[in-house]
Write an enzyme that holds these catalytic residues in place. Structure first.
Site, short mmCIF file in Angstrom:
data_model
loop_
_atom_site.label_atom_id
_atom_site.label_comp_id
_atom_site.label_asym_id
_atom_site.label_seq_id
_atom_site.Cartn_x
_atom_site.Cartn_y
_atom_site.Cartn_z
CD GLU A 193 32.15 33.08 31.40
OE1 GLU A 193 32.83 33.93 30.80
OE2 GLU A 193 32.29 31.86 31.24
NE ARG A 195 38.85 29.84 26.13
CZ ARG A 195 38.24 30.65 26.98
NH1 ARG A 195 37.73 30.17 28.10
NH2 ARG A 195 38.15 31.93 26.75
CD GLU A 218 40.62 33.74 30.70
OE1 GLU A 218 40.10 33.38 31.77
OE2 GLU A 218 40.06 33.64 29.60
CD1 TRP A 274 38.71 38.56 27.50
CD2 TRP A 274 37.97 39.76 25.75
NE1 TRP A 274 37.40 38.91 27.76
CE2 TRP A 274 36.93 39.65 26.70
CE3 TRP A 274 37.73 40.49 24.58
CZ2 TRP A 274 35.67 40.23 26.50
CZ3 TRP A 274 36.48 41.06 24.39
CH2 TRP A 274 35.47 40.92 25.35
CD GLU A 324 32.35 32.62 26.23
OE1 GLU A 324 33.47 32.60 25.70
OE2 GLU A 324 31.90 33.61 26.82
C1 GAL Z 1 34.73 34.07 28.39
C2 GAL Z 1 35.02 32.63 28.76
C3 GAL Z 1 35.73 32.53 30.10
C4 GAL Z 1 36.84 33.53 30.17
C5 GAL Z 1 36.28 34.89 29.96
C6 GAL Z 1 37.28 36.01 30.06
O1 GAL Z 1 34.65 34.22 27.02
O2 GAL Z 1 33.86 31.87 28.81
O3 GAL Z 1 36.23 31.23 30.27
O4 GAL Z 1 37.80 33.23 29.22
O5 GAL Z 1 35.73 34.96 28.67
O6 GAL Z 1 36.69 37.25 29.84
#
Ligand code: GAL
Length: 643
Positions: free
Chosen positions: A312, A102, A360, A320, A141
């Site tokens: 979020e 992305r 993910e 990650w 983001e």
């Molecule tokens: C954020 C992102 C989400 C998802 C999430 C995972 O940075 O906006 O789409 O990837 O992290 O922790």
């Protein structure tokens, strides 16, 4: 107060109704959707497939959920990238960063602006007045995966345009950049090159301009999306979901176009991202450090001019970070209430259900992978949903007595010219914030140039360029001002000021910085006087006409005082920093309540919240009757009481 990120396109349509019902049962009122769905909305050019989103929005709205719709620009689909290869970004090594994950676009591409405007307009027209729709999120983001700066042909073109507007002539450009140095002078704007792939260090003024240029582009790009949305979607608000510890662009400027800020809170993931010591990382691995979430809540409350959401919220382990522990039981609930304590309007969890497929799949959701069954984090959210009634009406967050001035450009400048490789702007701000929070204080972040009048204590950890507007707000301030190292050390063209640092603050500090040193990790300089400890990483030799409150071991001034202005001429270690903050708070007449390193307090109106990030219980202050929580505050729990 609660929300969730949902991807209807990831699940069989037969599940949507039950999903929506279960969200509501959990106490969730907001649902964010759509931000990565471009390939499903427009599978090929002009061939739109809106039926599924129409139905998904209807199902969610029918369940009583309020919808936040994301524009899908973070994920340009394959056909678009193939058709318009000039949209892809380049890394600093000059390599293309292509399709397959992305954010594969550069803000410099005019094609990309056109394509973004097109899809945003189509979506805003179609859904802008949907009865279930309450707000919008632009893109997703900005800056994530290191995508603020791009180093390709489109970037060069746009950079040249930006420079022409800014400097008008190459004479002015050469002058501003000090281009006479190493024969870097340019005869025409066509001579401009990107400041990468040079034999050794590229000119810092060029690099700063390159950073400013990208930052301006993001703000303009976001404004373009906002303008289109506002035209077609009256009475809905717009936000963007910013990130933790990403300072690559000026968030204040982006938020000038938004109605509120939001940010994505992954407190445990950030423990790995922030340069903590190994000892600290181990200590906070499963709870997060007690200031990480709070620091960002306070920052984004400022970015959003008083209004922010957590868009979020980490609901369990993420995927990650280099290591991804399970949060200790209680943390998801604690983080939720902590956001509320700091003024968040809504806390929205990422994501409703863990995806058993794709990148993910190891990222927790409120439901187990692919299932209609709450995860451990989901069960904690259920508890929050039940507890909400206790605090039905929340007082608004009043102004703190302490202001921390935060400046994105200082992050860029010190990245460009660290001088010592561990001089990290964000880390300095974070440590100053931590030291103030250990004193039980509420803190407001303040944008440079905003009024500082109502604050009793104003801290400026570092501000490389002191512009006139900011200098004026400091001069007008009635409170105590604490200024940190490297402040006023550069002018707007990245030159050392004629009168030497702190440049425009020479008068109010009474100081002149003659030499600076960066110190390798095992070098420190003892500091003693009214405060004591050690200087690490950075030391300044100053000449002063002010009172000297503490000196380095070699006799040079370390902390000076002129009327209400204190100047700290180093990067302080923990002891020195704690001493300086206590001293400054006392001078400012701010009441402090020193706390153990695992407890934090936050006042919101007449409510006080306490959070326990540690392993021991902590007794609430005498005479307090909690509205929520116990008098003996257990690890990973919280309490709220009325003062
Ligand atoms: C954020 C992102 C989400 C998802 C999430 C995972 O940075 O906006 O789409 O990837 O992290 O922790």
């Amino acid at each position: 107060m609660l929300g969730v990120c949902y991807y209807p396109e990831h699940w069989d349509e037969a599940r949507w109704t039950a999903d929506a019902r279960r969200m509501v049962e959990l106490g969730i009122s907001y649902v964010r959707i759509g931000e990565f769905a471009w390939s499903r909305l427009e599978p090929s050019r002009e061939n739109f497939a809106f039926d599924w989103l129409d139905r998904a929005m209807d199902v969610l709205a029918a369940a009583g959920l309020k919808i936040v719709l994301g524009t899908p620009t973070a994920t340009p689909p394959k056909w678009l990238v193939d058709e318009c290869p000039d949209i892809v970004p380049y890394d600093q090594e000059g390599r293309q960063r292509g399709f397959g994950s992305r954010r594969h676009y550069t803000f410099s591409s005019q094609t990309w602006w056109r394509e973004s405007a097109r899809i945003v307009e189509i979506i805003a027209k179609r859904y802008g007045r949907h009865p279930g729709l309450v707000g919008w999120q632009t893109d997703n983001e900005y800056g994530c995966h290191d995508t603020t700066l791009s180093w390709g042909p489109e970037d060069l073109k746009s950079f040249k345009r930006w420079l022409r507007l800014r400097y008008q002539s190459t004479d002015q450009l050469n002058e501003a950049w000090g281009a006479v140095f190493w024969s870097m002078e340019l005869q025409s704007f066509d001579d401009v090159r990107l400041p990468n792939l040079t034999v050794t260090e590229a000119n810092p003024a060029t690099r700063l301009d390159f950073w400013r240029f990208h930052s301006d582009q993001i703000a303009a790009y976001d404004k373009m999306q906002c303008d289109i949305i506002r035209k077609h979607s009256p009475a809905r608000w717009i936000t963007h979901n910013f990130m933790g510890f990403v300072s690559d662009f000026d968030h204040f400027k982006v938020a000038d176009n938004l109605d509120l800020a939001s940010w994505d809170s992954y407190p445990i993931g950030f423990v790995e991202k922030f340069p903590f010591s190994e000892e600290e990382r181990a200590r906070w691995a499963e709870t997060s450090h007690p200031d990480i979430a709070a620091y960002h809540h306070d920052l984004y409350r400022a970015v959003g001019k008083g209004r922010f959401w957590v868009m979020e919220q980490q609901p369990g382990p993420v995927n990650w970070a280099p290591w991804n522990p399970i949060p200790k039981p209680g943390m998801v609930r604690l983080w939720t209430w902590e956001a509320v304590a700091h003024g968040a309007e809504v806390v929205s969890y990422f994501r409703w259900r863990q995806a058993p497929f794709a990148q993910e799949q190891m990222h927790a959701g409120l439901n187990l992978p692919g299932r209609d069954e709450l995860s451990p984090g989901g069960l904690e959210v259920k508890q929050v949903g039940e507890e909400r009634a206790v605090l039905e009406t929340l007082p608004s967050s009043d102004q703190a007595s302490v202001a921390l001035v935060f400046d994105y450009q200082s992050y860029w400048s010190t990245m460009i010219q660290p001088h010592g490789q561990d001089f990290r702007y964000e880390e300095l701000c974070f440590r100053w914030y931590e030291a103030l929070r250990r004193l039980g204080l509420n803190i407001d972040f303040v944008r440079p140039g905003a009024s500082l009048k109502a604050y009793s204590l104003i801290v400026v950890p570092c501000m490389t360029e002191v512009c006139d507007v900011f200098a004026a707000t400091l001069e007008e301030a009635d409170g105590v001002v604490l200024v940190g190292p490297r402040t006023g050390s550069r002018d707007r063209h990245f030159c050392i000021p004629d009168n030497l640092p702190p440049g425009p603050l020479a008068e109010i500090t009474g100081n002149r910085v003659v030499q600076v040193a960066s110190l390798r990790p095992n070098l420190q300089k003892r500091v003693d006087g009214q405060v004591s400890g050690a200087a690490v990483r950075w030391v300044e030799q100053i000449e002063t006409s002010s009172a000297v409150l503490a000196r380095f071991e070699d006799g040079h001034p370390a902390l000076t005082e002129k009327e209400n202005v204190l100047y700290l001429a180093c990067w302080p270690d923990t002891d020195l920093l704690a001493g300086v903050m206590s001293f400054a708070a006392k001078k400012a007449g701010v009441e402090t309540r020193p706390l153990p390193d695992f407890i934090r307090l936050r006042r919101r109106g007449d409510l006080t919240f306490a959070f326990n990030y540690g392993t021991e219980t902590w007794p609430l202050p005498e005479g307090v009757t909690p509205l929520l929580g116990e008098r003996r505050l257990a690890p990973q729990s919280l309490a709220v009481w009325r003062e």
